[in-house]
Design an enzyme around this catalytic site. Structure first.
Site, short mmCIF file in Angstrom:
data_model
loop_
_atom_site.label_atom_id
_atom_site.label_comp_id
_atom_site.label_asym_id
_atom_site.label_seq_id
_atom_site.Cartn_x
_atom_site.Cartn_y
_atom_site.Cartn_z
N LYS A 150 1.51 -11.09 -20.11
CA LYS A 150 2.80 -11.65 -19.68
C LYS A 150 3.77 -11.40 -20.83
O LYS A 150 3.69 -12.04 -21.88
CB LYS A 150 2.66 -13.14 -19.40
CG LYS A 150 3.94 -13.74 -18.87
CD LYS A 150 3.69 -15.12 -18.30
CE LYS A 150 4.92 -15.68 -17.62
NZ LYS A 150 6.10 -15.71 -18.43
N SER A 207 9.50 -16.65 -9.59
CA SER A 207 8.83 -16.77 -10.88
C SER A 207 7.35 -17.09 -10.62
O SER A 207 6.94 -17.22 -9.46
CB SER A 207 9.50 -17.84 -11.73
OG SER A 207 9.49 -19.04 -11.04
N LEU A 208 6.60 -17.20 -11.67
CA LEU A 208 5.16 -17.42 -11.50
C LEU A 208 4.81 -18.87 -11.77
O LEU A 208 5.44 -19.51 -12.62
CB LEU A 208 4.39 -16.55 -12.49
CG LEU A 208 4.43 -15.04 -12.28
CD1 LEU A 208 3.92 -14.32 -13.52
CD2 LEU A 208 3.60 -14.66 -11.07
N GLU A 222 9.88 -5.85 -17.40
CA GLU A 222 10.31 -6.72 -18.48
C GLU A 222 10.92 -5.88 -19.59
O GLU A 222 10.32 -4.92 -20.06
CB GLU A 222 9.04 -7.41 -19.01
CG GLU A 222 9.20 -8.79 -19.49
CD GLU A 222 9.48 -9.82 -18.40
OE1 GLU A 222 9.38 -9.49 -17.19
OE2 GLU A 222 9.85 -10.93 -18.77
N CYS A 241 19.30 -26.98 -62.93
CA CYS A 241 19.86 -27.00 -64.29
C CYS A 241 21.23 -27.66 -64.35
O CYS A 241 21.78 -27.87 -65.43
CB CYS A 241 19.91 -25.60 -64.87
SG CYS A 241 21.17 -24.58 -64.08
N CYS A 279 18.50 -20.77 -66.33
CA CYS A 279 18.05 -21.89 -65.48
C CYS A 279 16.52 -21.85 -65.39
O CYS A 279 15.95 -20.81 -65.05
CB CYS A 279 18.67 -21.75 -64.10
SG CYS A 279 17.98 -22.89 -62.88
N CYS A 296 23.86 -26.67 -59.59
CA CYS A 296 22.47 -26.25 -59.38
C CYS A 296 21.56 -27.47 -59.43
O CYS A 296 21.62 -28.26 -60.37
CB CYS A 296 22.07 -25.25 -60.46
SG CYS A 296 20.30 -24.89 -60.45
S1 IVH Z 1 4.78 -10.57 -12.06
C1 IVH Z 1 6.81 -12.96 -8.48
N1 IVH Z 1 3.89 -9.66 -14.31
O1 IVH Z 1 7.33 -13.71 -16.15
C2 IVH Z 1 6.93 -12.77 -9.90
N2 IVH Z 1 5.77 -11.11 -14.35
O2 IVH Z 1 7.78 -16.52 -14.29
C3 IVH Z 1 6.31 -11.51 -10.25
N3 IVH Z 1 6.65 -11.51 -16.59
O3 IVH Z 1 10.31 -13.65 -14.62
C4 IVH Z 1 6.24 -11.37 -11.68
N4 IVH Z 1 5.20 -10.26 -17.67
O4 IVH Z 1 9.63 -11.32 -15.42
C5 IVH Z 1 4.80 -10.43 -13.71
N5 IVH Z 1 2.98 -8.74 -16.24
C6 IVH Z 1 3.91 -9.51 -15.64
C7 IVH Z 1 4.90 -10.20 -16.36
C8 IVH Z 1 5.81 -10.99 -15.68
C9 IVH Z 1 6.27 -11.05 -17.77
C10 IVH Z 1 7.79 -12.44 -16.34
C11 IVH Z 1 8.54 -12.09 -15.10
C12 IVH Z 1 8.95 -13.42 -14.51
C13 IVH Z 1 8.20 -14.41 -15.31
C14 IVH Z 1 7.38 -15.25 -14.37
#
Ligand code: IVH
Length: 666
Positions: free
Chosen positions: A115, A83-84, A170, A407, A427, A404
């Site tokens: 995102k 995840s990011l 996504e 009324c 009413c 109600c």
């Molecule tokens: S890059 C290493 N780009 O956000 C992770 N993620 O926590 C690479 N997400 O589960 C992800 N838009 O599915 C990337 N333009 C985008 C995104 C994106 C949504 C989601 C992704 C991930 C979560 C990150």
């Protein structure tokens, strides 16, 4: 036909259909009408039926699978789906840039992209064929949802690419489609989805691909998966190459030369995020060069070469003080949450609808609860859930009263309805609601009659129904609280002017259940005056295109009620127009101003839905099309317009902004 000929023909058809899918679903620029497309599909289906041995997994006929699955198989991702890291300020972005520059020993360039607030999925292609689609799951293992992914028409089942290709993206539901889905749910009395993300998640979890195929899912790809980083040099190149291969790659994006450009770009999107057709919850900042990405590497949770800049929260937590009840013009009783005021993306929220009793039970919402509220794509806030862990034990479960709240008469819950209704048409809450609706700008357009004035008039027995508006006198109105001579004169004037309104306005203003502005406009194409409509039966009404059984039933029921007929008689006596006007006659006869004119809409519209805009054109006898040609008279282009706009310019077709289009409608 022998098998060799069949094979050739099948390959040709598959190629053609693939091309049209791409034009329609990926580029939003279809080339042929739906009917022609259906013919190609039918032909392919016929040949595949005659030669089942020639059916391949990448055939367009294979998008929607057969029997529902019992469960999804588990798949282990080739490399974990990380995840990011999130950040929320410009300073954090600057710190991210400094860390990257220190490790790289030079300042990197970035790609900044939305995102998307959807579900992460992984697509795997081998020898150009889609072999698998999977969910992120816990990052290491996910579900094999190949059969569901295949139903998404913008996912190519085959691509001109040999070798292996793993992509991440996504899955989401566009906002408009989501609203439409919820409207349909509401009409069918089913629980609505809280937001587009939940709707998309719920859809991907379905085990029956035939059901998934009915959901308006879409996808944007944003990351190149395992091992293949060497084929392309930069993230930008990946996005461009993916488009060439027939994918929808994430957009809009920008190549930023430095972190200040990044900051400006993310800020610009924070304000205009709602102009995108899908929900986004921030922007993703990615180091562009793959060589740089490799040097920076990842921790076991997230990459060091990318970061998510999250927009300010659109969810907030607050206390639900009390649940009150509101009685609408049709008698429907709606529970309303009275909240401790809380500020959420631009406005203070102190009330919020709870829709109906079932919804409150389903979400287990109690008076005194702490609740999470959210502003989705719509501006109207809603309660997402209650926070059970914050309960003190003093919270009170909600119970619908037996009568109600306005009324005191009995309330009923009709079969198949989620709502309770007050059945007393007299009413005061219903009367007030009906009169207020009658005066709306989109109905009889009688300005100045806000709820406070209407309430006073009802209390002083000057109004019993909307027809009484026409007998109000200036001298009487002047006596009301806070209404001077001038306001009283304005009110009388506004009432006077409304006598000459069109029939469709009047039909909408009457407040017949399920008859909105569109339906009213459809009705006047068939009926010349209100009496003809009053005499119409259910069957006849159902025969009109755009009038369903429920609407037909509502209309007939409305005119069965003596009180409504009496009000209409009063309106007629007061000189209110109940006939089709000259303009309406022309429109019904197809002689409107846009006769022989063709319109194409492209990009986002801000104040119309696409359907509503097209309806406006059709109402004036014009036609709409999906494709721009020399015969097109106008292209109405909004943000996000692409190839159609380009084509219009090439062909010299007149291009209008939404504002100009609205001017034209006047
Ligand atoms: S890059 C290493 N780009 O956000 C992770 N993620 O926590 C690479 N997400 O589960 C992800 N838009 O599915 C990337 N333009 C985008 C995104 C994106 C949504 C989601 C992704 C991930 C979560 C990150």
């Amino acid at each position: 036909m022998n098998i060799n000929d069949a094979k050739k023909k099948i390959e040709k058809l598959k190629g053609e259909i693939r091309g049209h899918d791409r034009k329609y679903y990926v580029e939003a620029d279809p080339e042929i009408p739906d009917s022609e497309y259906d013919k190609l599909m039918k032909e392919l289906e016929g040949l595949e039926k005659a030669f089942p041995e020639l059916v391949t997994p990448d055939s367009p006929t294979q998008r929607v699978g057969g029997e529902p699955l019992k469960e999804f198989k588990t798949v282990t991702h080739n490399i974990p789906m990380l995840s990011l890291d999130n950040c929320y300020s410009a300073n954090e972005l600057i710190a991210f840039d400094e860390r990257a520059a220190k490790n790289l020993k030079e300042k990197p360039e970035y790609i900044v992209e939305p995102k998307i607030d959807g579900l992460a999925v992984c697509l795997f292609y081998e020898q150009g064929v889609l072999r698998q689609g999977s969910t992120r799951g816990d990052g290491v293992k996910g579900d094999d949802i190949s059969s569901n992914i295949k139903t998404i028409k913008s996912v190519p089942l085959s691509i001109p690419f040999s070798g292996k290709l793993e992509l991440r993206g996504e899955v989401f539901i566009p906002r408009e489609e989501f609203l439409k889905m919820n409207r349909e749910k509401e009409e069918q009395g089913e629980a609505e989805f809280a937001n587009p993300r939940n709707a998309a998640a719920g859809s991907l979890k379905l085990l029956d691909a035939r059901e998934v195929a009915k959901r308006p899912l879409d996808i944007l790809l944003h990351t190149l998966g395992s091992v293949q980083q060497d084929i392309w040099k930069t993230h930008e190149q990946t996005l461009l190459e993916l488009e060439k291969l027939g994918f929808k790659a994430v957009k809009p994006y920008k190549l930023c030369k430095n972190i200040m450009e990044v900051i400006n770009y993310v800020n610009s999107w924070e304000h205009k995020r709602d102009t995108l057709p899908y929900e986004i919850d921030g922007m993703v900042v990615k180091v562009n060069s793959y060589e740089h990405q490799k040097i920076l590497g990842s921790t076991n949770k997230s990459p060091r070469f990318a970061i998510a800049y999250k927009f300010k929260a659109r969810q907030a937590m607050t206390k639900l003080k009390k649940i009150t009840l509101q009685v609408g013009r049709t008698g429907i009783i709606t529970p309303v949450a009275e909240l401790e005021p809380v500020f959420l993306s631009g406005s203070t929220i102190s009330r919020c609808t709870l829709h109906n009793e079932d919804e409150i039970k389903r979400k287990d919402i109690r008076e005194g609860d702490t609740v999470v509220i959210e502003k989705g794509g719509e501006v109207i806030p809603k309660i997402v859930n209650s926070v059970a862990s914050r309960r003190s034990g003093r919270e009170k479960e909600f119970k619908m009263p037996g009568s109600c709240p306005v009324c005191g008469s009995q309330i009923v819950r009709l079969d198949e309805e989620v709502a309770w209704r007050c059945q007393n048409v007299a009413c005061p809450a219903q009367v007030e609601g009906r009169i207020e609706h009658f005066t709306l700008r989109s109905a009889m357009n009688i300005e100045g009659f806000g709820p406070a004035v209407i309430r006073q008039l009802i209390e002083n027995k000057m109004l019993k129904d909307y027809a009484d508006l026409y007998t109000l006198e200036k001298a009487e109105l002047e006596k009301l609280d806070r209404l001077g001579e001038k306001s009283a004169a304005n009110l009388v004037n506004a009432v006077e002017n409304s006598r000459r309104n069109t029939l469709s306005r009047l039909l909408f203003a009457l407040g017949i259940s399920d008859v909105g502005e569109h339906t009213a406009e459809i009705l006047i194409t068939k009926y010349e005056n209100i009496d003809q409509l009053i005499n119409a039966g259910v069957e006849e009404l159902q025969g009109i295109k755009g009038v369903g059984p429920r609407v037909a039933e509502s209309i007939v029921n409305f005119f069965k009620q003596k009180g409504n007929i009496a009000a209409i008689t009063k309106l007629k006596k007061a000189g209110v127009n109940t006939d089709r006007t000259e303009e309406e006659k022309m429109l019904s006869a197809g002689e409107g101003r846009f006769k022989n004119m063709s319109f194409v809409f492209t990009g986002e519209l801000e104040t119309f839905t696409r359907d509503a805009a097209e309806f406006e054109v059709k109402k004036m006898s014009g036609s709409t099309s999906e494709t721009v040609s020399r015969k097109t008279d106008y292209v109405v282009a909004g943000p996000g317009a692409g190839s159609k706009l380009k084509k219009a310019k090439e062909l010299g077709v007149k291009v209008l902004t939404e504002k100009e289009f609205k001017e034209l409608l006047k």
